[in-house]
Motif scaffolding. Structure first.
Motif, short mmCIF file in Angstrom:
data_model
loop_
_atom_site.label_atom_id
_atom_site.label_comp_id
_atom_site.label_asym_id
_atom_site.label_seq_id
_atom_site.Cartn_x
_atom_site.Cartn_y
_atom_site.Cartn_z
N PHE A 81 6.18 6.23 -7.67
CA PHE A 81 5.32 5.81 -6.56
C PHE A 81 4.36 4.71 -7.02
CE2 PHE A 81 1.09 6.59 -4.55
CZ PHE A 81 1.39 6.24 -3.24
N PHE A 82 3.67 4.94 -8.13
CA PHE A 82 2.70 3.95 -8.60
C PHE A 82 3.39 2.64 -9.01
CE2 PHE A 82 -0.35 7.59 -9.42
CZ PHE A 82 -1.20 7.22 -8.39
N ALA A 83 4.60 2.75 -9.48
CA ALA A 83 5.31 1.53 -9.89
C ALA A 83 5.65 0.66 -8.67
CB ALA A 83 6.58 1.90 -10.64
N ALA A 84 5.70 1.30 -7.49
CA ALA A 84 6.15 0.57 -6.30
C ALA A 84 5.02 0.01 -5.45
CB ALA A 84 7.02 1.50 -5.44
N VAL A 85 3.77 0.36 -5.79
CA VAL A 85 2.66 -0.06 -4.92
C VAL A 85 1.56 -0.77 -5.71
CG1 VAL A 85 3.14 1.87 -3.36
CG2 VAL A 85 1.34 2.10 -5.08
N ASP A 86 0.73 -1.54 -4.97
CA ASP A 86 -0.42 -2.23 -5.59
C ASP A 86 -1.73 -1.49 -5.30
OD1 ASP A 86 1.21 -4.55 -6.26
OD2 ASP A 86 1.21 -4.92 -4.10
N VAL A 87 -1.81 -0.91 -4.13
CA VAL A 87 -3.04 -0.22 -3.73
C VAL A 87 -2.67 1.13 -3.11
CG1 VAL A 87 -4.28 -2.38 -3.28
CG2 VAL A 87 -3.16 -1.25 -1.40
N VAL A 88 -3.66 2.03 -3.09
CA VAL A 88 -3.35 3.39 -2.65
C VAL A 88 -4.34 3.83 -1.57
CG1 VAL A 88 -3.35 5.78 -3.46
CG2 VAL A 88 -2.35 4.03 -4.88
N ILE A 147 0.83 -1.20 0.00
CA ILE A 147 0.00 0.00 0.00
C ILE A 147 0.87 1.25 0.00
CG2 ILE A 147 -0.34 0.12 2.53
CD1 ILE A 147 -3.33 0.78 1.82
N GLY A 148 0.46 2.21 -0.81
CA GLY A 148 1.15 3.49 -0.85
C GLY A 148 0.20 4.57 -0.36
N ILE A 149 0.74 5.52 0.38
CA ILE A 149 -0.09 6.57 0.97
C ILE A 149 0.13 7.88 0.23
CG2 ILE A 149 -0.53 7.86 3.11
CD1 ILE A 149 0.26 5.42 4.63
N ILE A 150 -0.96 8.53 -0.08
CA ILE A 150 -0.85 9.87 -0.68
C ILE A 150 -1.32 10.85 0.38
CG2 ILE A 150 -1.71 11.44 -2.46
CD1 ILE A 150 -1.93 9.07 -4.35
N GLY A 151 -0.44 11.74 0.78
CA GLY A 151 -0.79 12.69 1.84
C GLY A 151 -0.07 12.30 3.12
#
Ligand code: CTP
Length: 444
Positions: A186-193, A133-137
């Motif tokens: 960022f998107f290349a490194a995560v599956d969900v956001v 999971i990647g976090i935006i913010g």
């Protein structure tokens, strides 16, 4: 006859479970196995159990070691079972050593050595791809998300994106994850956001995340326009992705219980819902300074509208917003009044006015009341005409409660559980429509 009892979840039945039951049986003549219910596991923070209770019981039966199987539904049940069933020996694996010594007063407690290198957790992780999971913010809510996400198996927090590099790095260092200021990386490194950025940025971030093939969990309010919500859900559906609005109350077990009881007929037909949430904020916070998207309704309206939508639906006949604004024009206090064919409702939100934060559901036979913080539902009461006739209900609400929504989000991705009834797409669209009306009426 020596009676032995043991307890467990026995998810994805494995060799460790088999050996435990075999040795437990060998301790006596009659073995009783207590299997936890899904609801109990959820309340004790064991999320993402894969096998149903029926499957778990079947697997235990197949071993032939259990003479009797019971279900474990509540904390404190073990003591009662031991007394009721005349137990001589209580046993569990050595991962619990010391935890059940208090039962020594009632029976013998034996900790059996745990089988090495196998566990349900390990199998769950092997069976399902771990979602990165990647976090935006990087605001307050993102900080609350991190420890909660650690408690849900099946995901790992990979990194954080913030166009402001310094903020991204500070957050990443604090939580020992990677920082990104480049969106493609960022998107290349995560599956969900997980999106926890300011409200007005949600739409753009959701869109780009979906376009990159990512499932999205977005903080409330997901978007501020009905058409945007419709477009994003359409886009997610076309790509086979999950788009999920994180109103944590919707996913917490106590709120689910409250809705179930409200709709069970025990208070008759529901005629009035009043939901109030106020939180005094310092004048310099984003909520009270962002002249376009700040204010009490955009901040707290999703919580207060939730029980109304759940109980009365999306089709209201009339809606009216009354606000008290501060000097900069932002609403410090907003009351939304709604009229439905068979009921009326009010949602009250305050950032600069303090009131009793209560959820009240009135019906033709009685009412339900949940006091603040009802949005983290842990306790509520059902009252009837006779003031002495009160039913009290409680449910565990652990930590910040985000674990429940994260777990439900994940189970929707993996398809192991259908949770979209807790907050439907239609309800999210209706909430966006409500935000749009409010902002339109406020001239923003
Ligand atoms: N058990 C064991 N050896 C293992 C795994 C479990 O002896 N390798 C025992 C536990 O100590 C417990 C019983 O099996 O007495 C049921 O455990 P449960 O919690 O259902 O299984 P786990 O594999 O430990 O599950 P999880 O990974 O979800 O904690």
């Amino acid at each position: 006859m020596i009676k032995v009892i043991t307890y467990g979840t026995f998810d994805l039945f494995h060799e460790g479970h088999y050996r435990l039951l075999q040795r437990a049986k060998a301790l006596g003549d009659y073995l009783i196995v207590g299997v936890t219910t899904e609801a109990y596991d959820k309340t004790r923070g064991k999320l993402n159990v894969i096998d149903s209770l029926v499957t778990r019981i079947e697997n235990i039966k197949k071993t032939g070691f259990a003479d009797e199987i019971i279900i474990e539904e509540t904390e404190g049940q073990k003591f009662n079972d031991i007394k009721r069933l005349g137990i001589d020996i209580f046993t569990v694996g050595s991962d619990w050593t010391g935890c059940f010594d208090y039962l020594n007063d009632y029976c013998k407690v034996v900790y059996l050595e745990r089988t090495k290198n196998i566990s349900s957790t390990m199998l769950r992780e092997q069976n399902s791809h771990i979602q990165r999971i990647g976090i935006i913010g990087t605001g307050r809510i993102a900080g609350r998300f991190m420890p909660e996400a650690k408690l849900v198996s099946g995901i790992s927090t990979q990194g954080v994106y913030n166009p402001h590099w310094d903020s991204a790095v500070r957050f990443a260092d604090r939580w020992e994850i990677d920082a990104y200021a480049d969106m493609e990386e960022f998107f290349a490194a995560v599956d969900v956001v997980y999106i926890a950025s300011p409200h007005e940025t949600h739409y753009g971030y959701i869109k780009v995340a979906l376009e990159h093939g990512k499932h999205v969990l977005c903080e409330k309010p997901m978007v501020l326009e009905r058409a945007q919500a419709e477009e994003l859900f359409r886009c997610a559906k076309e790509r086979g992705l999950i788009l999920f609005e994180g109103i944590k109350t919707a996913y917490c077990p106590g709120f689910q219980k409250l809705l179930g009881i409200a709709c069970s007929g025990s208070i008759g037909s529901i005629r009035n819902v009043e939901a109030c949430f106020t939180k005094l904020e310092a004048a310099d916070t984003r909520e009270l300074t962002d002249r376009k998207y700040g204010g009490s309704f955009t901040e707290l309206g999703s919580y207060c509208m939730l029980p109304i939508l759940k109980l009365f639906g999306k089709e209201f006949q009339e809606i009216r917003f009354d606000s008290l604004n501060g000097e900069n024009g932002l609403d410090l206090f907003t009351k939304v009044s709604l009229k439905y064919p068979n009921g009326i409702a009010t949602a009250t939100c305050g950032l600069g006015v303090k009131s009793e934060g209560r959820l009240l559901i009135a019906g033709t036979k009685g009412y339900i009341v949940a006091e603040a913080p009802w949005w983290k539902t842990a306790y509520f009461e059902v009252h009837h005409e006779n003031p002495g006739d009160i039913q009290k209900y409680s449910e565990i609400f652990l930590g910040d409660g985000l674990r429940y929504e994260i777990s439900d989000f994940l189970s929707m991705i993996t398809g192991t559980e259908k949770n979209n009834f807790k907050l439907t797409r239609g309800e999210s669209v209706a909430l966006a429509g409500m935000m749009e009306r409010f902002l339109g009426q406020a001239g923003r």
